[in-house]
Scaffold this motif. Structure first.
Motif, PDB file in Angstrom:
ATOM      1  N   TYR A 127      -3.043  -4.364  -6.539  1.00  0.00           N
ATOM      2  CA  TYR A 127      -3.243  -3.457  -5.731  1.00  0.00           C
ATOM      3  C   TYR A 127      -4.929  -3.244  -5.430  1.00  0.00           C
ATOM      4  O   TYR A 127      -5.222  -2.460  -4.364  1.00  0.00           O
ATOM      5  CB  TYR A 127      -2.592  -1.805  -6.604  1.00  0.00           C
ATOM      6  N   ARG A 128      -5.687  -3.217  -6.521  1.00  0.00           N
ATOM      7  CA  ARG A 128      -6.984  -3.265  -6.049  1.00  0.00           C
ATOM      8  C   ARG A 128      -7.501  -4.203  -5.075  1.00  0.00           C
ATOM      9  O   ARG A 128      -8.355  -3.889  -4.259  1.00  0.00           O
ATOM     10  CB  ARG A 128      -7.898  -3.432  -7.487  1.00  0.00           C
ATOM     11  N   LEU A 129      -6.929  -5.540  -5.099  1.00  0.00           N
ATOM     12  CA  LEU A 129      -7.221  -6.640  -4.335  1.00  0.00           C
ATOM     13  C   LEU A 129      -6.669  -5.987  -2.905  1.00  0.00           C
ATOM     14  O   LEU A 129      -7.433  -6.149  -1.774  1.00  0.00           O
ATOM     15  CB  LEU A 129      -6.594  -7.802  -4.662  1.00  0.00           C
ATOM     16  N   ILE A 165      -6.441  -2.893  -1.751  1.00  0.00           N
ATOM     17  CA  ILE A 165      -7.321  -2.053  -1.199  1.00  0.00           C
ATOM     18  C   ILE A 165      -8.442  -2.737  -0.740  1.00  0.00           C
ATOM     19  O   ILE A 165      -8.969  -2.284   0.373  1.00  0.00           O
ATOM     20  CB  ILE A 165      -7.569  -0.959  -2.111  1.00  0.00           C
ATOM     21  N   SER A 166      -9.031  -3.595  -1.323  1.00  0.00           N
ATOM     22  CA  SER A 166     -10.476  -4.084  -1.141  1.00  0.00           C
ATOM     23  C   SER A 166     -10.284  -4.970   0.199  1.00  0.00           C
ATOM     24  O   SER A 166     -11.017  -4.986   1.240  1.00  0.00           O
ATOM     25  CB  SER A 166     -10.689  -5.172  -2.104  1.00  0.00           C
ATOM     26  N   PHE A 167      -9.006  -5.547   0.294  1.00  0.00           N
ATOM     27  CA  PHE A 167      -8.722  -6.466   1.638  1.00  0.00           C
ATOM     28  C   PHE A 167      -8.675  -5.380   2.635  1.00  0.00           C
ATOM     29  O   PHE A 167      -9.030  -5.739   3.832  1.00  0.00           O
ATOM     30  CB  PHE A 167      -7.669  -7.220   1.583  1.00  0.00           C
ATOM     31  N   GLY A 168      -7.902  -4.449   2.709  1.00  0.00           N
ATOM     32  CA  GLY A 168      -7.611  -3.433   3.898  1.00  0.00           C
ATOM     33  C   GLY A 168      -9.026  -2.754   4.282  1.00  0.00           C
ATOM     34  O   GLY A 168      -9.194  -2.604   5.486  1.00  0.00           O
ATOM     35  N   LEU A 169      -9.824  -2.569   3.203  1.00  0.00           N
ATOM     36  CA  LEU A 169     -11.186  -1.981   3.354  1.00  0.00           C
ATOM     37  C   LEU A 169     -12.080  -3.151   4.271  1.00  0.00           C
ATOM     38  O   LEU A 169     -12.913  -2.792   5.358  1.00  0.00           O
ATOM     39  CB  LEU A 169     -11.871  -1.431   2.224  1.00  0.00           C
ATOM     40  N   ALA A 170     -11.775  -4.177   3.971  1.00  0.00           N
ATOM     41  CA  ALA A 170     -12.468  -5.283   4.541  1.00  0.00           C
ATOM     42  C   ALA A 170     -11.967  -5.308   6.165  1.00  0.00           C
ATOM     43  O   ALA A 170     -12.938  -5.750   6.841  1.00  0.00           O
ATOM     44  CB  ALA A 170     -12.238  -6.892   3.674  1.00  0.00           C
ATOM     45  N   LEU A 171     -10.820  -5.273   6.202  1.00  0.00           N
ATOM     46  CA  LEU A 171     -10.326  -5.241   7.843  1.00  0.00           C
ATOM     47  C   LEU A 171     -10.856  -4.177   8.452  1.00  0.00           C
ATOM     48  O   LEU A 171     -11.273  -4.359   9.566  1.00  0.00           O
ATOM     49  CB  LEU A 171      -8.510  -5.191   7.838  1.00  0.00           C
ATOM     50  N   LEU A 231       0.489  -4.643   4.546  1.00  0.00           N
ATOM     51  CA  LEU A 231       0.095  -3.460   3.654  1.00  0.00           C
ATOM     52  C   LEU A 231      -1.440  -3.204   3.643  1.00  0.00           C
ATOM     53  O   LEU A 231      -1.861  -2.231   3.814  1.00  0.00           O
ATOM     54  CB  LEU A 231       0.628  -3.861   2.211  1.00  0.00           C
ATOM     55  N   SER A 232      -2.009  -4.448   3.855  1.00  0.00           N
ATOM     56  CA  SER A 232      -3.442  -4.179   3.878  1.00  0.00           C
ATOM     57  C   SER A 232      -3.960  -3.482   5.324  1.00  0.00           C
ATOM     58  O   SER A 232      -4.849  -2.756   5.351  1.00  0.00           O
ATOM     59  CB  SER A 232      -4.258  -5.470   3.794  1.00  0.00           C
ATOM     60  N   MET A 233      -3.231  -3.686   6.145  1.00  0.00           N
ATOM     61  CA  MET A 233      -3.671  -3.355   7.647  1.00  0.00           C
ATOM     62  C   MET A 233      -3.184  -1.734   7.397  1.00  0.00           C
ATOM     63  O   MET A 233      -4.219  -1.107   8.246  1.00  0.00           O
ATOM     64  CB  MET A 233      -2.869  -3.929   8.603  1.00  0.00           C
ATOM     65  N   ALA A 234      -2.327  -1.611   6.886  1.00  0.00           N
ATOM     66  CA  ALA A 234      -1.740  -0.069   6.393  1.00  0.00           C
ATOM     67  C   ALA A 234      -3.081   0.627   5.953  1.00  0.00           C
ATOM     68  O   ALA A 234      -3.455   1.858   6.361  1.00  0.00           O
ATOM     69  CB  ALA A 234      -0.625   0.084   5.947  1.00  0.00           C
ATOM     70  N   VAL A 235      -3.568  -0.004   4.969  1.00  0.00           N
ATOM     71  CA  VAL A 235      -4.791   0.581   4.185  1.00  0.00           C
ATOM     72  C   VAL A 235      -5.789   0.701   5.064  1.00  0.00           C
ATOM     73  O   VAL A 235      -6.479   1.901   5.070  1.00  0.00           O
ATOM     74  CB  VAL A 235      -5.041  -0.477   2.861  1.00  0.00           C
ATOM     75  N   GLY A 236      -6.009  -0.190   5.828  1.00  0.00           N
ATOM     76  CA  GLY A 236      -7.222  -0.115   6.754  1.00  0.00           C
ATOM     77  C   GLY A 236      -7.199   0.971   7.931  1.00  0.00           C
ATOM     78  O   GLY A 236      -8.006   1.790   8.365  1.00  0.00           O
ATOM     79  N   GLY A 237      -5.966   1.364   8.379  1.00  0.00           N
ATOM     80  CA  GLY A 237      -5.546   2.149   9.279  1.00  0.00           C
ATOM     81  C   GLY A 237      -5.506   3.693   8.569  1.00  0.00           C
ATOM     82  O   GLY A 237      -6.361   4.546   9.539  1.00  0.00           O
ATOM     83  N   ILE A 238      -5.135   3.749   7.428  1.00  0.00           N
ATOM     84  CA  ILE A 238      -5.239   5.172   6.863  1.00  0.00           C
ATOM     85  C   ILE A 238      -6.866   5.551   6.586  1.00  0.00           C
ATOM     86  O   ILE A 238      -7.226   6.603   6.765  1.00  0.00           O
ATOM     87  CB  ILE A 238      -4.608   5.098   5.392  1.00  0.00           C
ATOM     88  N   VAL A 239      -7.482   4.511   6.175  1.00  0.00           N
ATOM     89  CA  VAL A 239      -9.032   4.649   5.902  1.00  0.00           C
ATOM     90  C   VAL A 239      -9.941   5.100   7.267  1.00  0.00           C
ATOM     91  O   VAL A 239     -10.583   5.983   7.216  1.00  0.00           O
ATOM     92  CB  VAL A 239      -9.814   3.300   5.445  1.00  0.00           C
TER      93      VAL A 239
END
Length: 300
Positions: A72-74, A76-82, A181-189
């Motif tokens: 999960y930490r990975l 979030i990191s990947f989503g932030l990178a995106l 999932l990582s794109m969802a994290v990026g979108g939320i950020v």
């Protein structure tokens, strides 16, 4: 629709799928750039990632459970990178021609190739790309906005981080689950940043419709095409074909937006394209997991 497209894409030669993917990506970037006067780069990238995440989540239906805290930490990191990579790219194309920004951004993957290689040949390709980047720098030309060049270089750094993390994502998540999932994290950020920059105007029906078009053209559609292509293409060939993207970006932005390039810009872009093709063609093994090679997340 995407499942139907995946079935239909099996009928086309794999190189056509990669080229079609790049055309789709650059059409998405052109569509986004065409309305920067109404919605700025941060608002547009928020819509792109957020709406693309909704599409990919519905398509992939990823499982949220069954992973370790490290996974999960990975994620979030990947989503932030995106989020960072795409934001910087959109900030760059708001200031400099799209083809130039795409070419400069290739410096990131080339640097990753150099760091993972002990061969002199890879150093030669990176040096060739460096010459191209220098020719595009404000020190060598007054025709490009310095901030635009800086944003494109930083987007390349973020792309390099994306490549490094993608190998780990491919081992932790199945298929396209990690990507959705990582794109969802990026979108939320990005939502708070997008709203702060553009306000509620970016949620008007017309802008949302354009945002959905950008999300489909720049993320969902090319992702589907690239995954189909990678099942039939060696990763090296895939990488060589991707080196055509600066030329495709320049052509589409010229036709649709009237963006023109100087002779020096054309030469610089050509050097970077040759370097990208060379480092991909002569790579002994792929640097990233094939399940996560997705150019559609990078340049729009």
């Amino acid at each position: 629709m995407l499942r139907l497209l995946s079935a239909w894409s099996a009928l086309l030669p794999a190189p056509f799928l990669v080229i079609g993917s790049m055309i789709s990506i650059q059409m998405g970037a052109t569509l986004a750039k065409s309305i920067f006067g109404q919605v700025g780069p941060l608002g547009m990238v928020t819509l792109r990632l957020g709406l693309a995440a909704i599409v990919l989540m519905a398509w992939q239906r990823p499982k949220l459970r069954g992973h370790t805290p490290a996974d999960y930490r990975l994620l979030i990191s990947f989503g932030l990178a995106l989020a960072v990579m795409n934001s910087l790219f959109y900030l760059a194309i708001a200031r400099i021609p799209t083809g130039v920004a795409v070419a400069i951004e290739f410096s990131g993957p080339l640097l990753v190739a150099l760091l993972h290689s002990r061969r002199w040949l890879d150093g030669l390709w990176v040096a060739l790309a460096a010459v191209g980047v220098v020719l595009l720098s404000p020190l060598r030309t007054n025709n490009l906005d310095p901030w635009g060049v800086a944003f494109a270089l930083l987007a390349g750094v973020a792309w390099g981080v994306y490549i490094i993390l993608s190998a780990r994502m491919g081992r932790a998540f199945r298929g396209g689950e990690g990507l959705a999932l990582s794109m969802a994290v990026g979108g939320i950020v990005l939502v708070p940043l997008g709203l702060a920059a553009e306000g509620w105007a970016m949620l008007s029906p017309r802008i949302l419709l354009v945002g959905l078009g950008v999300a489909l053209l720049a993320s969902a559609l090319p992702y589907s095409l690239e995954m189909a292509a990678l099942r039939r293409l060696p990763v090296q060939v895939f990488g060589v074909l991707l080196s055509l993207e600066p030329a495709i970006a320049s052509t589409i932005s010229f036709v649709a937006l009237g963006e023109t390039l100087t002779t020096q810009m054309v030469v610089a872009i050509g050097l970077i394209m040759v370097a990208a093709a060379g480092v991909s063609f002569f790579q002994p093994r792929p640097l990233v997991d094939e399940s996560l090679v997705d150019q559609s997340l990078i340049d729009d």
